[in-house]
Enzyme design. Structure first.
Site, mmCIF file in Angstrom:
data_model
loop_
_atom_site.group_PDB
_atom_site.id
_atom_site.type_symbol
_atom_site.label_atom_id
_atom_site.label_comp_id
_atom_site.label_asym_id
_atom_site.label_seq_id
_atom_site.Cartn_x
_atom_site.Cartn_y
_atom_site.Cartn_z
ATOM 1 N N ASP A 115 46.383 48.413 19.946
ATOM 2 C CA ASP A 115 46.026 47.153 19.288
ATOM 3 C C ASP A 115 46.511 47.126 17.838
ATOM 4 O O ASP A 115 46.500 48.140 17.140
ATOM 5 C CB ASP A 115 44.500 46.993 19.329
ATOM 6 N N GLU A 162 51.084 46.320 20.779
ATOM 7 C CA GLU A 162 50.900 44.929 20.374
ATOM 8 C C GLU A 162 51.439 44.841 18.946
ATOM 9 O O GLU A 162 50.738 45.134 17.986
ATOM 10 C CB GLU A 162 49.430 44.517 20.411
#
Length: 741
Positions: free
Chosen positions: A420, A473
């Protein structure tokens, strides 16, 4: 057994007053130097124990339990001293107001952690830290119990506390292992299931009780305690899956990911109207058949590591090694993963090495100093999320996060990690104005420590957990995210294509009347489609915070919204790149996602919602069956534009090629105007089968098309010697394939 006395050597039975005073005030830095067995200067030994609130203590022989004598309480309440004529293993028989306890003396055990473990931890390269630090159910010198170990190098004293010692920090102060800053103690006879925390005396006094950063299990939020957990005891039955997954994760393989939030995918409603989240085993029974029916190859779980606030969706987590107690035990989670694998469904976890919340029971100021975070708020405080940023330049923190990744991949057989917020990690000035950030040692904006960590992470994962994936990401144009580290890249297997997602959604949100003016928005993604190994993500972030659900982004009336959605999904599935779709998008949920409510399953009574679900299932099956749709994702020669410049009609046509040279033709009409007898070049003469028509009746479309098959004509078009004359349905995508004899 004699009463305490001074031996002829002058050794004192009672330690110096300053030591006793420090012990009473729970400020002694080395309790093992006072407590437990110590030589008397002759052939015997003193045994000292500090047990506040104990009424009496007797020494028992370890081998046969015979009583060796009573320990004498000193002038200090709770401080007991006994003497043995000869050193021998012993037990403590403690009389409390509420009963009797017989146990080994925690201070009779020597150093616990091996020097190599400590060295690797300090170096930031311990590959199995979750079996080293934290609460380890183990056996020491033949005694069952729990070994606690925690890193707090700047603490003046650390104690483990729990119901087993009435949460009294004076009972189990720990031993400091120099120079690593790890504190340790073995608590005999302690069992799995005990809850505990650490009481830490920092430079400026007692800190709030801290949860264990290395906890393998936790209590159910809003409780914040850690829980002693035995090593994962689960009989895995996924060996066949593990053997095959390297090929399944190859860039030439189909990869179609269903992203979900475990707590809100589906719930059970009680008679009183209250909703109950399913546990892992219940979820497996319901989710796996659904995912299997839809044809996804993998699921991606939003963070399931323990997190105090459910509204963070798991992204503000504090237990990097413990599955949340919300859905069951660690064994329950292992059973869920195993069931997915037996159904040939891979499991990817969202993993958050970028930042952590400021909760006082967590990592923040863990030992009274900025231990896990940067000390300077210009480096250590994330303004967007009001969280703290991991100081990955510190070797112990680097190793902590590395070990977390390996823990999930190896102990829980996880198939991949989606990392993330990588962009926020790479740039020191991420979301900061001038003067609000600290340059790196070269004066630049790149976070060199993070770059080193990510490269090391990906290299180690490839070595220690072969066949697994690490997906970034990453929302910027940072070069080489999915390039090997040996070639200067970050080493990820895949990168989310955020640019494609933003551009394609912007295009689809426009009124079809205006799309002709933004034609290049949809084609631009092919300019850089092979610069990285991409995943095309339609994630949870796109259906929250007022952005509208995926179907509600689409323009037009109800019919046009569904047609646009079907066309968009068909375009996505035929575009180079792996696929990711968030739950609810597969059937056109109108509401934005809410983590406190289940998906709107009642919509499945309506044909247009069922139609979208049917389409996603067929797209996945086609994607897996047709090599042209996945085999050359990383090869520009696997894609060929036929029509990319028909702005006037908002029509696109392109070919996807397999390694064997077999083509698929994709034609998209992004307006509600049917295009009759529209000519498209064809690389192969003869009959072409209409494999999929997003406007088909089975998808609740208008059922306009080409009757399932169309023949080429000997009229050149778009650089091809033959061509097809096609009826293009409104707001629809056609997929065609040459018919084999």
């Amino acid at each position: 057994m004699n009463a305490p006395h001074k031996t002829g050597t002058g050794r004192r039975a009672i330690p110096a007053a300053v030591d006793i005073d420090a012990l009473i005030r729970a400020e002694h830095r080395d309790p093992f130097s006072i407590l437990g067995p110590h030589g008397d200067g002759g052939s015997g030994q003193y045994v000292r124990a500090y047990l506040p609130a104990a009424l009496s203590v007797r020494l028992l022989a370890k081998d046969d339990g015979r009583e060796l004598g009573e320990m004498e309480m000193s002038e200090v309440p709770g401080f007991f001293v006994g003497h043995l004529e000869q050193p021998q293993p012993y037990l403590l028989k403690v009389q409390w107001a509420g009963g009797e306890q017989i146990t080994e003396d925690p201070y009779s055990f020597g150093p616990l952690l091996g020097e190599m473990d400590l060295y690797l931890f300090a170096e930031g390269n311990h590959r199995d830290l979750s079996s080293c630090l934290g609460a380890q159910v183990t056996k020491v010198d033949g005694v069952d119990g729990v070994r606690f170990a925690v890193w707090a190098p700047n603490a003046r004293r650390v104690s483990v506390v729990g119901s087993f010692n009435s949460w009294d920090g004076r009972r189990h102060p720990m031993r400091l292992r120099h120079p690593t800053g790890v504190w340790e103690i073995f608590v005999p006879r302690l069992q799995p299931g005990e809850v505990y925390k650490y009481e830490i005396l920092g430079a400026h006094g007692i800190l709030p009780l801290k949860s264990d950063p290395m906890a393998l299990a936790t209590t159910l939020p809003p409780d914040t305690a850690s829980k002693v957990s035995a090593p994962l005891q689960f009989e895995w039955n996924d060996q066949e899956w593990l053997r095959s997954r390297t090929g399944r994760h190859d860039v030439a393989a189909p990869l179609s990911i269903y992203e979900l939030h475990a707590g809100s995918w589906q719930m059970e409603q009680h008679e009183d109207g209250q909703w109950r989240q399913y546990n892992w085993r219940e979820l497996a029974d319901r989710l796996i058949p659904y995912v299997k029916e839809l044809g996804f190859t993998h699921i991606e779980l939003m963070p399931i590591m323990e997190h105090p606030f459910g509204g963070s969706w798991g992204y503000q987590l504090l237990a990097q090694f413990a599955p949340t107690a919300r859905y069951g035990s660690p064994e329950d989670f292992a059973a869920f993963v195993d069931a997915c694998h037996r159904a040939e469904i891979g499991v990817i976890l969202d993993w958050v090495p970028a930042h952590f919340p400021t909760d006082t029971h967590g990592l923040a100021q863990f030992d009274g100093t900025a231990l896990y975070e940067y000390a300077d708020p210009k480096e250590g405080f994330h303004q967007d999320w009001n969280t703290l940023i991991y100081n990955l330049g510190r070797t112990e923190v680097h190793g902590f996060m590395l070990a977390s990744a390996l823990h999930w991949l190896k102990h829980y057989h996880i198939d991949g990690l989606r990392v993330d917020a990588v962009a926020s990690m790479l740039y020191r000035d991420y979301s900061r104005n001038a003067g609000e950030w600290v340059p790196n040692r070269f004066g630049g904006r790149e976070n060199i420590e993070t770059i080193d960590f990510l490269r090391h992470l990906n290299d180690v994962v490839a070595l220690e957990a072969p066949g697994t994936m690490v997906i970034a990401e990453e929302s910027t144009a940072w070069p080489g995210v999915s390039e090997p580290t040996q070639q200067g890249g970050l080493g990820f297997n895949y990168k989310w294509n955020m640019g494609w997602m933003h551009d394609s959604l912007q295009y689809m949100m426009r009124d079809p009347l205006h799309r002709r003016h933004h034609h290049s928005t949809l084609t631009f993604g092919l300019v850089y489609a092979w610069s990285e190994r991409f995943v095309l993500p339609i994630s949870h972030d796109e259906v929250v915070h007022g952005k509208h659900s995926l179907i509600d982004k689409m323009p037009g009336d109800r019919w046009q919204k569904f047609a646009n959605l079907r066309a968009y999904l068909s375009f996505m599935w035929t575009h180079p790149g792996k696929k990711l779709l968030f739950m609810g998008c597969e059937f056109g949920q109108w509401r934005e996602w809410n983590h406190d409510e289940q998906l709107d399953w009642y919509l499945m009574q309506y044909a247009d919602h069922v139609g979208v679900k049917n389409l996603v299932g067929d797209l996945n099956r086609l994607y897996r069956q047709e090599k042209a749709l996945h085999q050359r994702d990383a090869d520009p020669a696997g894609f060929q534009w036929l029509i990319g410049d028909d702005q006037a009609n908002s029509v696109f046509a392109y070919l996807r090629w397999s390694n064997d040279g077999e083509p698929l033709l994709v034609v998209a009409n992004m307006t509600p105007v049917p295009r009759l007898a529209y000519r498209v070049g064809a690389p192969v003469s003869g009959a072409w089968t209409e494999l999929l028509n997003s406007d088909a009746e089975t998808y609740a479309g208008s059922n306009m098309g080409n009757g399932g098959e169309v023949n080429t004509e000997d009229e050149p078009a778009h650089g091809m010697e033959a061509s097809l004359k096609l009826n293009l349905p409104p707001l629809a995508v056609l997929i065609l394939k040459p018919k084999k004899d």
